[in-house]
Design a protein around this motif. Structure first.
Motif, mmCIF file in Angstrom:
data_model
loop_
_atom_site.group_PDB
_atom_site.id
_atom_site.type_symbol
_atom_site.label_atom_id
_atom_site.label_comp_id
_atom_site.label_asym_id
_atom_site.label_seq_id
_atom_site.Cartn_x
_atom_site.Cartn_y
_atom_site.Cartn_z
ATOM 1 N N PHE A 1 -2.922 2.220 -7.954
ATOM 2 C CA PHE A 1 -3.130 0.931 -8.417
ATOM 3 C C PHE A 1 -3.121 0.116 -7.117
ATOM 4 C CE2 PHE A 1 -2.557 -3.213 -9.247
ATOM 5 C CZ PHE A 1 -3.929 -3.792 -9.997
ATOM 6 N N SER B 1 -6.004 -10.019 -3.782
ATOM 7 C CA SER B 1 -6.273 -9.773 -4.535
ATOM 8 C C SER B 1 -5.759 -11.331 -6.386
ATOM 9 C CB SER B 1 -5.814 -8.185 -4.834
ATOM 10 O OG SER B 1 -4.299 -8.515 -5.612
ATOM 11 N N GLN C 1 0.815 -1.229 -0.046
ATOM 12 C CA GLN C 1 0.308 0.415 0.150
ATOM 13 C C GLN C 1 0.434 1.577 -0.217
ATOM 14 O OE1 GLN C 1 -2.637 0.854 3.467
ATOM 15 N NE2 GLN C 1 -3.908 0.998 2.539
ATOM 16 N N ASN D 1 -2.677 0.834 -4.461
ATOM 17 C CA ASN D 1 -3.736 1.008 -3.091
ATOM 18 C C ASN D 1 -5.034 0.371 -3.103
ATOM 19 O OD1 ASN D 1 -1.377 3.028 -1.594
ATOM 20 N ND2 ASN D 1 -2.289 5.022 -3.031
ATOM 21 N N SER D 2 -4.938 0.285 -4.169
ATOM 22 C CA SER D 2 -6.573 -0.164 -4.365
ATOM 23 C C SER D 2 -6.962 -1.540 -4.067
ATOM 24 C CB SER D 2 -6.998 0.638 -5.898
ATOM 25 O OG SER D 2 -6.068 -1.512 -6.751
#
Length: 206
Positions: free
Chosen positions: A147, A155, A142, A149-150
């Motif tokens: 990107f 994921s 992070q 951070n998203s």
């Protein structure tokens, strides 16, 4: 195939977990896994953490051919010290040949996309096609790019691979302490020819 709801549940359940706990959980979900590295700063942390849980995990290194001498020496030291099961992937065209016909195009140059495809994206696709992982360990964190951070600890990649970033919420200071505790080296003289700015994505993750 991992579902979005499953990813959300994992992130909620493991937001306070240690890297080793996150890694163990990911390997419980599927043992067909790889860890990727470019031996940039702090990469020794993810390589140490993953290899301690699974010593024979394939370590994929896509070498652009433009690394600094310091990075190459650092890579050799980490590979040796951690006894990594390294798989090296390089561009199909040599650096010397590309330097003559293209050089390193700036990000506004139309050739930049082709350059990035040649030195980074094609070798990476080749690696993933060869290993066919279901789990992909990486050291995304992070605060690195918009990107990044998203996403979160868990994921999904564009191809549906479970991407796992065990140190996602860690700061540089926390990683410094981790490296010190485990007597791991670090190296800051790193160069990525596909990025003009540190907070820019090259297309591998975004």
């Amino acid at each position: 195939m991992f579902k979005k709801s499953q990813i959300e549940s994992l992130n909620e359940a493991f937001k306070e977990a240690s890297p080793s706990e996150i890694i163990k959980k990911a390997l419980e979900l599927n043992k067909l896994a790889v860890v990727t590295t470019n031996f940039r700063p702090y990469e020794a942390a993810i390589l140490h953490a993953v290899s301690k849980v699974e010593p024979t995990i394939p370590v994929v290194w896509c070498d652009t051919g433009y690394n600094t001498p310091q990075t190459y020496r650092h890579a050799e030291q980490v590979i040796k010290d951690l006894s990594l099961n390294i798989f090296l992937y390089v561009p199909k065209q040599t650096t010397a040949h590309r330097d003559v016909v293209m050089g390193i195009p700036g990000i506004d140059d139309p050739k930049h996309a082709l350059f990035t495809e040649q030195v980074k994206l094609e070798p990476f696709r080749r690696a993933m096609e060869e290993h066919q992982p279901k789990v992909w360990f990486t050291n995304l964190r992070q605060g690195q790019t918009a990107f990044r951070n998203s996403i979160d600890i868990f994921s999904l990649s564009k191809d549906g691979v479970l991407k796992v970033s065990p140190f996602y919420h860690w700061s540089d200071e926390e990683l410094d302490l981790y490296l010190e505790q485990h007597k791991l080296p670090n190296e800051f003289k790193y160069f990525d020819p596909t990025k003009a700015l540190e907070n820019r994505e090259c297309g591998l993750h975004a």
